[in-house]
Write a protein that holds these residues in place. Structure first.
Motif, PDB file in Angstrom:
ATOM      1  N   ARG A 282      55.322  63.112  26.806  1.00 26.02           N
ATOM      2  CA  ARG A 282      53.902  63.101  27.190  1.00 26.02           C
ATOM      3  C   ARG A 282      53.500  64.321  27.985  1.00 26.02           C
ATOM      4  N   GLU A 283      53.959  65.492  27.535  1.00 26.65           N
ATOM      5  CA  GLU A 283      53.482  66.725  28.142  1.00 26.65           C
ATOM      6  C   GLU A 283      52.002  66.879  27.825  1.00 26.65           C
ATOM      7  N   ALA A 284      51.342  67.800  28.490  1.00 29.85           N
ATOM      8  CA  ALA A 284      49.923  68.044  28.226  1.00 29.85           C
ATOM      9  C   ALA A 284      49.716  68.340  26.750  1.00 29.85           C
TER      10      ALA A 284
ATOM     11  N   VAL B   8      45.101  65.147  17.368  1.00 34.23           N
ATOM     12  CA  VAL B   8      46.073  66.104  16.868  1.00 34.23           C
ATOM     13  C   VAL B   8      46.815  66.678  18.073  1.00 34.23           C
ATOM     14  N   PHE B   9      48.117  66.461  18.103  1.00 32.42           N
ATOM     15  CA  PHE B   9      48.959  66.984  19.182  1.00 32.42           C
ATOM     16  C   PHE B   9      49.480  68.362  18.826  1.00 32.42           C
TER      17      PHE B   9
ATOM     18  N   GLU C 286      59.316  65.719  20.244  1.00 33.04           N
ATOM     19  CA  GLU C 286      60.068  65.659  21.498  1.00 33.04           C
ATOM     20  C   GLU C 286      59.127  65.826  22.692  1.00 33.04           C
ATOM     21  N   ARG C 287      58.228  66.800  22.598  1.00 38.64           N
ATOM     22  CA  ARG C 287      57.258  67.005  23.680  1.00 38.64           C
ATOM     23  C   ARG C 287      56.317  65.822  23.807  1.00 38.64           C
ATOM     24  N   LEU C 288      55.905  65.274  22.676  1.00 39.76           N
ATOM     25  CA  LEU C 288      54.996  64.123  22.685  1.00 39.76           C
ATOM     26  C   LEU C 288      55.674  62.919  23.325  1.00 39.76           C
TER      27      LEU C 288
ATOM     28  N   ASP D 250      48.966  61.966  17.879  1.00 38.77           N
ATOM     29  CA  ASP D 250      49.469  61.073  18.923  1.00 38.77           C
ATOM     30  C   ASP D 250      48.943  59.654  18.727  1.00 38.77           C
ATOM     31  N   GLY D 251      49.362  58.754  19.574  1.00 40.79           N
ATOM     32  CA  GLY D 251      48.993  57.349  19.470  1.00 40.79           C
ATOM     33  C   GLY D 251      47.510  57.078  19.634  1.00 40.79           C
TER      34      GLY D 251
END
Length: 104
Positions: free
Chosen positions: A86-88, A59-60, A81-83, A54-55
């Motif tokens: 901004r899902e948990a 690690v997402f 898509e989830r990132l 992520d930004g």
């Protein structure tokens, strides 16, 4: 990160119309893969590891597949898509650190 040259990544991104950054782990060869513990010294290449960061540098999402299996892009696309929503963070972990950073 692939141990391919960044020009290979640039061509791949152009071919698929990607607007996201792809990491090249070309030189020094395997430096990033080693930090993620997916470099194979025995064969001089990386495992088939996919990682979405992520930004903030966390690690997402990640997946390591057998070297003979092409994992495709579905997992990465789903994670992106989830990132973007901004899902948990399902796998929130700190970015890999060097040994000297860990000793501080």
């Amino acid at each position: 990160a692939l141990c391919d040259h960044s020009e290979s990544h640039n061509a791949y991104a152009r071919e698929l119309n990607l607007s996201l950054a792809l990491l090249s782990d070309f030189h020094p060869k395997g430096a990033v893969s080693r930090r993620y513990e997916v470099y194979r010294d025995d064969v001089g290449t990386s495992e088939r590891a996919l990682v979405v960061v992520d930004g903030d540098g966390f690690v997402f999402w990640s997946e390591v597949s057998p070297i003979e299996l092409n994992p495709g892009a579905d997992g990465v696309l789903d994670a992106l898509e989830r990132l973007s929503g901004r899902e948990a963070r399902p796998e929130q972990s700190a970015p890999p650190r060097t040994q000297s950073e860990a000793q501080r």
